[in-house]
Write a protein that holds these residues in place. Structure first.
Motif, mmCIF file in Angstrom:
data_model
loop_
_atom_site.group_PDB
_atom_site.id
_atom_site.type_symbol
_atom_site.label_atom_id
_atom_site.label_comp_id
_atom_site.label_asym_id
_atom_site.label_seq_id
_atom_site.Cartn_x
_atom_site.Cartn_y
_atom_site.Cartn_z
ATOM 1 N N LEU A 186 0.822 -1.204 0.000
ATOM 2 C CA LEU A 186 0.000 0.000 0.000
ATOM 3 C C LEU A 186 0.857 1.255 0.000
ATOM 4 O O LEU A 186 1.827 1.362 0.752
ATOM 5 N N LEU A 187 0.481 2.218 -0.866
ATOM 6 C CA LEU A 187 1.119 3.541 -0.861
ATOM 7 C C LEU A 187 0.205 4.545 -0.157
ATOM 8 O O LEU A 187 0.673 5.461 0.508
ATOM 9 N N TRP A 188 -1.087 4.379 -0.360
ATOM 10 C CA TRP A 188 -2.088 5.115 0.419
ATOM 11 C C TRP A 188 -3.009 4.087 1.064
ATOM 12 O O TRP A 188 -3.363 3.081 0.426
ATOM 13 N N SER A 189 -3.370 4.290 2.314
ATOM 14 C CA SER A 189 -4.307 3.437 3.031
ATOM 15 C C SER A 189 -5.457 4.294 3.518
ATOM 16 O O SER A 189 -5.251 5.227 4.310
ATOM 17 N N ARG A 190 -6.639 3.990 3.004
ATOM 18 C CA ARG A 190 -7.844 4.768 3.366
ATOM 19 C C ARG A 190 -7.584 6.265 3.182
ATOM 20 O O ARG A 190 -7.873 7.088 4.042
ATOM 21 N N ASP A 191 -6.955 6.598 2.075
ATOM 22 C CA ASP A 191 -6.657 7.983 1.669
ATOM 23 C C ASP A 191 -5.609 8.664 2.559
ATOM 24 O O ASP A 191 -5.477 9.893 2.523
ATOM 25 N N GLU A 192 -4.870 7.891 3.327
ATOM 26 C CA GLU A 192 -3.751 8.424 4.100
ATOM 27 C C GLU A 192 -2.451 7.829 3.564
ATOM 28 O O GLU A 192 -2.356 6.605 3.380
ATOM 29 N N PRO A 193 -1.425 8.677 3.302
ATOM 30 C CA PRO A 193 -0.162 8.133 2.796
ATOM 31 C C PRO A 193 0.502 7.198 3.804
ATOM 32 O O PRO A 193 0.477 7.451 5.013
ATOM 33 N N VAL A 194 1.078 6.109 3.297
ATOM 34 C CA VAL A 194 1.758 5.132 4.148
ATOM 35 C C VAL A 194 3.233 5.536 4.238
ATOM 36 O O VAL A 194 3.986 5.393 3.265
ATOM 37 N N ARG A 195 3.631 6.047 5.372
ATOM 38 C CA ARG A 195 4.958 6.640 5.505
ATOM 39 C C ARG A 195 6.073 5.644 5.196
ATOM 40 O O ARG A 195 7.052 5.990 4.534
ATOM 41 N N SER A 196 5.932 4.417 5.655
ATOM 42 C CA SER A 196 7.008 3.438 5.454
ATOM 43 C C SER A 196 7.225 3.150 3.962
ATOM 44 O O SER A 196 8.366 2.956 3.523
ATOM 45 N N THR A 197 6.145 3.133 3.191
ATOM 46 C CA THR A 197 6.300 2.881 1.752
ATOM 47 C C THR A 197 6.966 4.067 1.062
ATOM 48 O O THR A 197 7.860 3.891 0.221
ATOM 49 N N PHE A 198 6.530 5.263 1.415
ATOM 50 C CA PHE A 198 7.182 6.450 0.842
ATOM 51 C C PHE A 198 8.665 6.473 1.197
ATOM 52 O O PHE A 198 9.510 6.788 0.347
ATOM 53 N N SER A 199 8.995 6.123 2.432
ATOM 54 C CA SER A 199 10.404 6.136 2.838
ATOM 55 C C SER A 199 11.203 5.097 2.065
ATOM 56 O O SER A 199 12.335 5.356 1.638
ATOM 57 N N LEU A 200 10.622 3.918 1.885
ATOM 58 C CA LEU A 200 11.313 2.872 1.124
ATOM 59 C C LEU A 200 11.663 3.357 -0.278
ATOM 60 O O LEU A 200 12.797 3.192 -0.745
ATOM 61 N N ILE A 201 10.714 3.986 -0.933
ATOM 62 C CA ILE A 201 10.938 4.424 -2.310
ATOM 63 C C ILE A 201 11.911 5.592 -2.370
ATOM 64 O O ILE A 201 12.911 5.568 -3.105
ATOM 65 N N PHE A 202 11.650 6.609 -1.564
ATOM 66 C CA PHE A 202 12.447 7.830 -1.711
ATOM 67 C C PHE A 202 13.817 7.726 -1.049
ATOM 68 O O PHE A 202 14.673 8.576 -1.283
ATOM 69 N N ASP A 203 14.050 6.685 -0.261
ATOM 70 C CA ASP A 203 15.406 6.423 0.214
ATOM 71 C C ASP A 203 16.242 5.701 -0.840
ATOM 72 O O ASP A 203 17.451 5.531 -0.668
ATOM 73 N N ASN A 204 15.599 5.260 -1.919
ATOM 74 C CA ASN A 204 16.308 4.456 -2.925
ATOM 75 C C ASN A 204 16.269 5.050 -4.310
ATOM 76 O O ASN A 204 16.674 4.387 -5.269
ATOM 77 N N THR A 205 15.755 6.255 -4.468
ATOM 78 C CA THR A 205 15.683 6.858 -5.782
ATOM 79 C C THR A 205 16.445 8.177 -5.822
ATOM 80 O O THR A 205 16.561 8.879 -4.808
#
Length: 654
Positions: A186-205
Motif C-alpha cells: 500500500l502507498l495510500w491506506s484509506r486515503d492516508e499516505p503510508v509513511r514506510s512505503t514512501f520512505s522505502l521508495i524515496f530512500d532508494n531513488t
C-alpha cells in the motif's frame, strides 16, 4: 507455458456474432441494452483520457511531461477475473501488461485486505511486466462494501535506484543492479499516505524532488477515475456497468477472431536478431517464432528463442504477450480495441528462461522493449509472405536509447534520458502508402520532447535533427527515412548508448519491397585546441574518419557506413562512453522497409522524393529506375524526369 486469458464469452458461444444476438439476449448477457452499453463505454473512455490529461498537465518528470510515458486503464472485479476493458490512448507496452499486472498484484496482496481509499503499488517486471521504473498504481472501487472495479495507472519514474542513474543501460547484470523492486504494497491506506512505503521508495531513488509531486498527482488522478466510475454506476446501475466491461472485452475478442480468420491455415516461421548483450558481442540473440493458424485460432510458439541474456536486455513473458498482440493487430486489423479480449483466440507458448521469458535474479529486465520489439519483427517476418499485399514493412527496430548524466562546471548535477539518441525514427510502408519518417516503434506511442526543453534541462545543443537521404527502403511505397541527430555536449558527461539492431536490417520489406538500410552511432571528440562550439558536421562519408565509432557496421578506415564489407562495432565495448566538453554525438537510425516493387513506383513520386531530398538523383536511378535531370539543391523546381532514359532503365532485364 500458456499465459493468456481465456475468459469465455458471456454470450454462451464464441461463434455467435454480437450483432446477430437479439436485443433480449444482449440485455440478458450484458445487463443493459446496446445503446446504454455504448454510452457507458464511451463515458469510461472519457474517464481514462481525463485522468491522462490531468496527469500530463501536472507532471514534473520530463519523461512523463514530454514523452507521455504512462497509461491509464479500468479493470473489472476479482469475481470476473479482472477484465481490462478500457484503456487510454497511450503507451501500448503498458496497456498490454496492465491487465495481468492488476490481477497479479491484487491477488498477491489479497483483495480481502483492500479498503476504500487504498492505492496499491508494484513495479516488479516478473509480476507485472515492463521494468522497475514503471510503477503500477491501483485503486479499488467499492460499492456496498464490495470491490466492483479498479482504476489504474502505470507511470515511468525517472529513477528507481540501481547502478545507473535513470536506469537506461544494457550493462546491468541482474535484478539487484537494476534498481528497487517493490512487491505489492500500500502507498495510500484509506486515503492516508503510508509513511514506510514512501520512505522505502524515496530512500532508494535519485531526483525524488521530481517524483514526489508526480506521486501526489497520480493519487489525485486515481481518485478522479474512481469518482467517474461511481458516477456511471449510480446513473446506469451496477449490472449495466459490469456488463459493459464484459461487452468491451467481447467486442475485442470478436474483432480479433475475425482478423485471425483472414490468415490462411498453416504454419509460419520467422525470426529477428538482437546484436548483442551488454557484456560482449560473442553471442547473438535471436527470437524464433512459429505461428500455427487453424480456423479462428492461432498459436504463437516462441520455442527456439535464445536463452536469457547475461545482462538486462531481456523482457518478461507478459511483454512478449503484448508484442504478439501488437504484431497481430497491426498486420491483421489495427482497429481491434486493446482489451483483455484481444488475446482470447491466441495461445502463447514459450519455455521459461529465454530472452523473452526471463527469470530472476540473473535474467535482468530493463531494456524490455528491445526484446519484445524483436518479437514483433519475428511475427512480421513469419506472416508477411503469407499476407501478400496486406503485409506491413518493418520499422527502425530499436530506440537506440541514450542516457547521460554529469555535473556542470558550477557543480550542478544533470541528467538526460531518452532524448538525444535515436529514440524516434521511421515505420515501414504498407499498401496504403509510404512509411512515416519520424515516429516511435510500432508498440510505443510516445511524444517527441521539444528541443527547447532538452536544451533547458541539460548542457546540450541540438545541432541537427533531420531525415537522412536514401534511407527509406525502396518500394512502390517507400519506407520512412532514417533520422539523423547531432547533439553538442557543453559539459563532460557519462553516456550509456543502447542501439540493439545494427547488424541486419530491422526495416524488412513487404510484398516485394526492399529493406531500409541500417544506421550507426558515432562520437566526435573535440579537436585539440578547439573552443567549445565546433562547426556543424557534414553528412558525407569523409567526415567520419576522426570519429569514435559506438555502433554499426563501418568501413575500417573511413568509419563510414559499409554494410557489406564493414567491421561491426559493439555498443557496449565501453560500458560508459565518457565524453569531453565539446563532443558531438551522432545517431543515425535504421530506415523503414519498402512495400511492393520499387520499379512500379510512380515516377512523379520519385521526382518529388528527389526534390524533397528523401532520395538522391543517383538513388532514383539505382533503386527506382527513374532518371532525374537537374540539381535538387540549386534548382529544385527545375528537376525533370528523362522519360526515355527512365523507360530504358526500367525495361532492362533484371
Amino acid at each position: 507455458m500458456t499465459t493468456l486469458e481465456t475468459t469465455p464469452s458471456t454470450t454462451g458461444s464464441e461463434q455467435t456474432r454480437l450483432r446477430d444476438i437479439s436485443d433480449a439476449e444482449f440485455t440478458g448477457a450484458y445487463g443493459c441494452d446496446r445503446f446504454t452499453a455504448a454510452v457507458i463505454l464511451n463515458r469510461l473512455r472519457y474517464a481514462v483520457e481525463h485522468m491522462s490529461t490531468g496527469f500530463m498537465r501536472e507532471a514534473f518528470s520530463p519523461i512523463i511531461r514530454d514523452w507521455y510515458d504512462f497509461a491509464c486503464t479500468i479493470s473489472g472485479p476479482p469475481r470476473h477475473n479482472y477484465p481490462m476493458a478500457v484503456v487510454s490512448n497511450s503507451l501500448v507496452v503498458f496497456l498490454g501488461t496492465l491487465g495481468d499486472a492488476v490481477r497479479n498484484t491484487v491477488e498477491e496482496f489479497g483483495p480481502e485486505n483492500l479498503s476504500p481509499g487504498d492505492v496499491l503499488i508494484c513495479n516488479d517486471p516478473y509480476r507485472g511486466g515492463t521494468h522497475v521504473n514503471d510503477v503500477c498504481f491501483i485503486r479499488p472501487v467499492f460499492v456496498d462494501g464490495e470491490i466492483v472495479s479498479f482504476v489504474n495507472m502505470r507511470a515511468h519514474q525517472l529513477d528507481m535506484g540501481g547502478t545507473v542513474p535513470g536506469g537506461f543501460s544494457a550493462t546491468k547484470s541482474n535484478v539487484y543492479e537494476n534498481g528497487l523492486v517493490i512487491p505489492p504494497m500500500l502507498l495510500w491506506s484509506r486515503d492516508e499516505p503510508v509513511r514506510s512505503t514512501f520512505s522505502l521508495i524515496f530512500d532508494n531513488t535519485r531526483w525524488g524532488g521530481m517524483l514526489l509531486p508526480d506521486f501526489k498527482s497520480i493519487y489525485q488522478q486515481l481518485a478522479l477515475g474512481e469518482r467517474l466510475v461511481l458516477e456511471n454506476i449510480e446513473r446506469y446501475g451496477l449490472d449495466a456497468y459490469l456488463g459493459t466491461l464484459t461487452y468491451a472485452c467481447d467486442t475485442s475478442a470478436e474483432r480479433m477472431r475475425d482478423a485471425i480468420a483472414l490468415v490462411p491455415d498453416g504454419e509460419y516461421t520467422g525470426s529477428a536478431l538482437i546484436d548483442a548483450d551488454g557484456l560482449d558481442d560473442s553471442i547473438d540473440y535471436t527470437v524464433q517464432v512459429t505461428l500455427r493458424k487453424q480456423g479462428q485460432d492461432i498459436e504463437v510458439d516462441l520455442s527456439g528463442t535464445s536463452a536469457q541474456a547475461r545482462t538486462c536486455i531481456n523482457c518478461g513473458v507478459l511483454d512478449a504477450k503484448t508484442a504478439v498482440g501488437v504484431a497481430l493487430t497491426m498486420l491483421l486489423d489495427p482497429e481491434v480495441p486493446f482489451t483483455s479480449g484481444t488475446w482470447r483466440n491466441i495461445d502463447l507458448a514459450t519455455p521459461p528462461g529465454t530472452l523473452v521469458s526471463s527469470l530472476p535474479p540473473d535474467g535482468g529486465i530493463m531494456m524490455f522493449w528491445e526484446a519484445s520489439g524483436a518479437v514483433v519483427s519475428a511475427v512480421f517476418d513469419a506472416l508477411n509472405p503469407a499476407l501478400g499485399e496486406k503485409g506491413v514493412a518493418g520499422d527502425y527496430g530499436s530506440t537506440n536509447t541514450h542516457n547521460a548524466s554529469g555535473v556542470t562546471a558550477d557543480g550542478t548535477p544533470w541528467t538526460s534520458a531518452t532524448q538525444c539518441g535515436g529514440e524516434h525514427g521511421p515505420w515501414g510502408a504498407t499498401k496504403e502508402g509510404d512509411g512515416d519518417s519520424y515516429t516511435v516503434l510500432f508498440f510505443l506511442n510516445n511524444l517527441d520532447p521539444a528541443t527547447e526543453t532538452i536544451e533547458h534541462d541539460s548542457p546540450v545543443v541540438m545541432l541537427r535533427k533531420e531525415h537522412a537521404i536514401d534511407t527509406g527502403g525502396p518500394g512502390t511505397f517507400r519506407g520512412g527515412a532514417a533520422n539523423l541527430k547531432d547533439t553538442l555536449w557543453l559539459s563532460e558527461g557519462n553516456h550509456y548508448l543502447s542501439p540493439f539492431r545494427t547488424k541486419v536490417p530491422s526495416g524488412v520489406g513487404a510484398n516485394g519491397g526492399e529493406p531500409g538500410p541500417n544506421g550507426a552511432i558515432w562520437i566526435f571528440p573535440p579537436r585539440d585546441g578547439a573552443d567549445d562550439r565546433p562547426a556543424m558536421l557534414g553528412t558525407t562519408p569523409d567526415v567520419y574518419a576522426t570519429s569514435t565509432p559506438v555502433a554499426g557496421v563501418l568501413d575500417p578506415v573511413t568509419k563510414a557506413l559499409d554494410p557489406v564489407d564493414g567491421e561491426y562495432h559493439y555498443f557496449a565495448s565501453r560500458q560508459v562512453w565518457q565524453t569531453k566538453t565539446g563532443s558531438i554525438l551522432r545517431c543515425l537510425t535504421n530506415g523503414g522497409g519498402g512495400w511492393g516493387d520499387p520499379f512500379a513506383r510512380d515516377p512523379e513520386r520519385v521526382l518529388a522524393d528527389v526534390r524533397n531530398e528523401y532520395v538522391s538523383v543517383a538513388g532514383a536511378a539505382r533503386d527506382y529506375g527513374v532518371v532525374v535531370i537537374g540539381d535538387p539543391r540549386s534548382d529544385p523546381e527545375g528537376l525533370r524526369i528523362d522519360v526515355q532514359a527512365t523507360a530504358a532503365l526500367r525495361n532492362q532485364p533484371s
